[in-house]
Design a protein around this motif. Structure first.
Motif, PDB file in Angstrom:
ATOM      1  N   ARG A  51       0.814  -1.225   0.000  1.00 55.21           N
ATOM      2  CA  ARG A  51       0.000   0.000   0.000  1.00 55.21           C
ATOM      3  C   ARG A  51       0.842   1.267   0.000  1.00 55.21           C
ATOM      4  O   ARG A  51       0.481   2.256  -0.617  1.00 55.21           O
ATOM      5  CB  ARG A  51      -0.908   0.033   1.244  1.00 55.21           C
ATOM      6  N   ARG A  52       1.969   1.298   0.710  1.00 58.79           N
ATOM      7  CA  ARG A  52       2.697   2.569   0.908  1.00 58.79           C
ATOM      8  C   ARG A  52       3.495   2.961  -0.343  1.00 58.79           C
ATOM      9  O   ARG A  52       4.571   2.416  -0.612  1.00 58.79           O
ATOM     10  CB  ARG A  52       3.609   2.446   2.137  1.00 58.79           C
ATOM     11  N   SER A  53       2.931   3.980  -1.071  1.00 59.01           N
ATOM     12  CA  SER A  53       3.480   4.375  -2.376  1.00 59.01           C
ATOM     13  C   SER A  53       4.932   4.820  -2.295  1.00 59.01           C
ATOM     14  O   SER A  53       5.741   4.465  -3.157  1.00 59.01           O
ATOM     15  CB  SER A  53       2.658   5.513  -2.974  1.00 59.01           C
ATOM     16  N   GLU A  54       5.252   5.622  -1.264  1.00 58.95           N
ATOM     17  CA  GLU A  54       6.620   6.177  -1.220  1.00 58.95           C
ATOM     18  C   GLU A  54       7.668   5.072  -1.047  1.00 58.95           C
ATOM     19  O   GLU A  54       8.745   5.106  -1.649  1.00 58.95           O
ATOM     20  CB  GLU A  54       6.754   7.293  -0.147  1.00 58.95           C
ATOM     21  N   LEU A  55       7.325   4.041  -0.258  1.00 63.04           N
ATOM     22  CA  LEU A  55       8.251   2.914  -0.086  1.00 63.04           C
ATOM     23  C   LEU A  55       8.328   2.083  -1.369  1.00 63.04           C
ATOM     24  O   LEU A  55       9.401   1.608  -1.747  1.00 63.04           O
ATOM     25  CB  LEU A  55       7.809   2.029   1.085  1.00 63.04           C
ATOM     26  N   LEU A  56       7.184   1.952  -2.044  1.00 66.00           N
ATOM     27  CA  LEU A  56       7.161   1.179  -3.294  1.00 66.00           C
ATOM     28  C   LEU A  56       7.986   1.874  -4.381  1.00 66.00           C
ATOM     29  O   LEU A  56       8.677   1.218  -5.155  1.00 66.00           O
ATOM     30  CB  LEU A  56       5.724   1.000  -3.782  1.00 66.00           C
ATOM     31  N   GLU A  57       7.900   3.233  -4.420  1.00 71.91           N
ATOM     32  CA  GLU A  57       8.672   3.969  -5.445  1.00 71.91           C
ATOM     33  C   GLU A  57      10.161   3.741  -5.254  1.00 71.91           C
ATOM     34  O   GLU A  57      10.904   3.503  -6.208  1.00 71.91           O
ATOM     35  CB  GLU A  57       8.367   5.468  -5.356  1.00 71.91           C
ATOM     36  N   LYS A  58      10.597   3.822  -4.001  1.00 69.37           N
ATOM     37  CA  LYS A  58      12.025   3.617  -3.705  1.00 69.37           C
ATOM     38  C   LYS A  58      12.427   2.175  -4.078  1.00 69.37           C
ATOM     39  O   LYS A  58      13.454   1.952  -4.718  1.00 69.37           O
ATOM     40  CB  LYS A  58      12.276   3.867  -2.211  1.00 69.37           C
ATOM     41  N   LEU A  59      11.587   1.234  -3.690  1.00 68.93           N
ATOM     42  CA  LEU A  59      11.883  -0.165  -4.005  1.00 68.93           C
ATOM     43  C   LEU A  59      11.930  -0.382  -5.516  1.00 68.93           C
ATOM     44  O   LEU A  59      12.818  -1.078  -6.025  1.00 68.93           O
ATOM     45  CB  LEU A  59      10.814  -1.076  -3.377  1.00 68.93           C
ATOM     46  N   GLU A  60      10.993   0.243  -6.230  1.00 71.53           N
ATOM     47  CA  GLU A  60      10.934   0.021  -7.676  1.00 71.53           C
ATOM     48  C   GLU A  60      12.247   0.422  -8.346  1.00 71.53           C
ATOM     49  O   GLU A  60      12.744  -0.293  -9.222  1.00 71.53           O
ATOM     50  CB  GLU A  60       9.766   0.784  -8.301  1.00 71.53           C
ATOM     51  N   SER A  61      12.829   1.560  -7.907  1.00 76.88           N
ATOM     52  CA  SER A  61      14.084   1.952  -8.565  1.00 76.88           C
ATOM     53  C   SER A  61      15.213   0.975  -8.206  1.00 76.88           C
ATOM     54  O   SER A  61      16.068   0.680  -9.043  1.00 76.88           O
ATOM     55  CB  SER A  61      14.450   3.412  -8.263  1.00 76.88           C
TER      56      SER A  61
END
Ligand SMILES: NC(=O)c1ccc[n+]([C@@H]2O[C@H](COP(=O)([O-])OP(=O)(O)OC[C@H]3O[C@@H](n4cnc5c(N)ncnc54)[C@H](OP(=O)(O)O)[C@@H]3O)[C@@H](O)[C@H]2O)c1
Length: 270
Positions: A51-61
């Motif tokens: 759910r947490r977008s900011e953590l997902l964005e960091k993980l995605e990179s």
């Protein structure tokens, strides 16, 4: 120096994850994040869900740097229709899901005096029903292809419940029973199913349990996310249903069966 060089190279697991399409739920933190990164490091295309977008964005990179076909998707797994819809979309885009890691979970952390049946529903929605729905969504295509892996992350609480209100251990026990039951039919179709018992890990969930009063488990019951992820990735696709990070917990299961009264006396004060 030599051992440092050996341990700094990410394990390849014999190339078995290279090019595989993997979905990991609860990938924004803790064990799910570690498993997602390790699978991407081993060459899989990882779809990380939480759910947490900011953590997902960091993980995605970070995932991209390891495996360019990886991505992240925001989804609240307590919305089962959204979760199964997402899995259908992923399957359509990539023509398959090779490995599903049902890792997302919550521990309501409410005392017995205060817990309600709604809290049980909340725990079961994420810890049990989302994993069931995810499994049922990917199995048909896996059966058609005659291969695939579903791994459900349980907890030693599901087989050795500690004193408490019971919602979290009950949801994990149900998950283990579901996985074992379905695994027999799945095996006939070439699909491997696993239940993981990670021991205690110093993640957000593990640390908040300590803050609520859980006594620090003995060293033999403690593992890092890195250790558990490596164990899981090494064992997936093997014949064993259970993947247990703590041998001590396995012995405790046997001890509980052969000496139930002594076990209960010891467990009460643990
Ligand atoms: N830590 C331990 O000691 C321990 C011991 C035994 C078993 N386990 C199991 O190990 C697994 C990983 O837990 P962890 O220790 O790594 O804890 P964690 O860091 O708290 O991770 C839980 C993950 O689940 C996700 N999640 C929770 N509710 C969700 C929802 N409604 N929709 C989508 N994602 C959701 C969270 O992401 P968002 O909040 O971003 O959605 C987070 O990424 C869990 O199955 C847990 O039960 C942990």
């Amino acid at each position: 120096m030599q051992s440092f060089m050996r341990s700094s190279r990410p394990p390849d697991y014999g190339g078995r994850y290279r090019g595989k399409l993997v979905v990991v739920s609860g990938a924004s933190s803790g064990l799910g994040r570690r498993i997602a990164l390790d699978l991407a490091g081993a060459g899989a295309a990882v779809v990380a869900v939480a759910r947490r977008s900011e953590l997902l964005e960091k993980l995605e990179s970070e995932l991209h740097a390891l495996s360019s076909d990886s991505s992240s998707r925001r989804c609240d797994l307590s919305d089962i229709a959204a979760w199964t819809g997402l899995l259908a979309e992923i399957e359509q885009d990539h023509e398959r899901v090779d490995l599903l890691v049902n890792n997302a979970a919550i521990d309501p952390g409410i005392r017995l005096a205060d817990i309600t049946v709604e809290d049980f529903h909340r725990a079961f929605e994420v810890n049990f029903f989302a994993a069931v729905a995810g499994t049922l969504a990917v199995l048909p295509k896996m059966f058609e292809q005659g291969q695939g892996i579903v791994v459900n992350i349980s907890s030693d609480g599901g087989r050795l419940p500690s004193p408490g209100p019971g919602a979290y251990p009950a949801s994990k026990a149900a998950l283990g029973a579901f996985t074992e039951s379905v695994s027999f039919r799945a095996a006939k179709h070439g699909v491997h199913m696993h239940v993981v018992y990670p021991a205690w890990m110093p993640t957000e969930m593990g640390l908040s349990a300590l803050q609520r009063g859980l006594r620090m488990p003995p060293r033999v019951m403690r593992r890092s996310e890195e250790e558990v992820s490596r164990l899981v990735l090494a064992r997936l696709g093997g014949l064993a249903l259970d993947i247990s990070a703590s041998l001590f917990a396995n012995f405790a299961v046997v001890f509980r069966a052969v000496a139930p009264l002594t076990y209960r006396r010891l467990r009460r004060s643990w």
